[in-house]
Design an enzyme around this catalytic site. Structure first.
Site: not given
Ligand code: MLT
Length: 228
Positions: A206, A125, A175
């Protein structure tokens, strides 16, 4: 799947010259010149402990370097770079943080004496997004990357030549954050930069699943033999 922190084999390091709170776990055999170092990059709200079990599972022989993101969203939620809203990134901050993290990896390689040519990022992520940014802005820091639920972090003015980089993208079909379209866009960007990139779809959202780990491990084993 949620990874619980393991009992750390070394205390968390807060020293100033390596300016990220982090853990470093040596490879099983310190004299194994072929050992990789996995750069473990947690998701939003995570910390340096989160991905240690995942790293160990992906490669039992690797050294593990696991920093904690320095940004504290809402004063308490660690991240690797600032965002303006969900999925909307502060590109200036992302750029600065990407080079800062690359500098940390270089310094860590001197301190812990690992080979800078054998560093593979494993990011989830937010951690996957800064790893993707590093491939695009400072590619010499990484020889490859495993990116779980990654998005396009930024599009550089000039695409780097990534023809010697092996990249594994593992993305969730359902996701809502790192969407299917985003994953396909990132795959296309890496392809245009001539990277050796594989995109694996998971029947998930996700969250990380056992199938992610299984396929990433297979990919790493196969690609390590091809000289990561
Ligand atoms: C981010 O902010 O890098 C992406 O939206 C993934 C997350 O951290 O939720």
């Amino acid at each position: 799947m949620h990874y619980m922190p393991t009992t750390p084999s070394q205390p968390t390091d807060k020293s100033d010259d390596l300016d990220f709170i982090h853990r470093y776990i040596q490879p099983q055999d310190r004299h194994d010149n072929s050992a990789l170092t996995l750069l473990l990059l947690h998701g939003t709200g995570g910390n340096e402990d989160d991905l240690l079990p995942l790293g160990r599972e992906l490669d039992p022989h690797a050294g593990l370097l696991s920093p904690r993101g320095k940004i504290l969203e809402a004063g308490r939620i660690p991240r690797f770079f600032r965002r303006l809203a969900e999925g909307v990134f502060d590109i200036e901050d992302l750029t600065i943080r990407t080079f800062e993290l690359a500098g940390f990896v270089e310094k860590a390689s001197k301190r812990y004496e690992f080979d800078l040519d054998k560093v593979v990022a494993v990011g989830y992520s937010n951690g996957a997004n800064i790893a993707a940014s590093m491939l695009l802005l400072k590619p010499q820091t990484l020889s490859g990357a495993i990116l779980f639920r990654a998005m396009v972090p930024l599009v550089p003015e000039n695409l780097p030549d990534l023809s010697d980089k092996r990249i594994f993208l593992s993305s969730g079909l359902r996701d809502p954050i790192a969407t299917k379209q985003e994953a396909e866009r990132l795959y296309g960007l890496f392809k245009r930069a001539h990277a050796m990139v594989d995109l694996q779809w998971q029947n998930s959202g996700h969250e990380l699943t056992q199938a992610d780990i299984h396929t990433a491990k297979q990919w790493l084993t196969m690609n390590n033999k091809k000289q990561l």
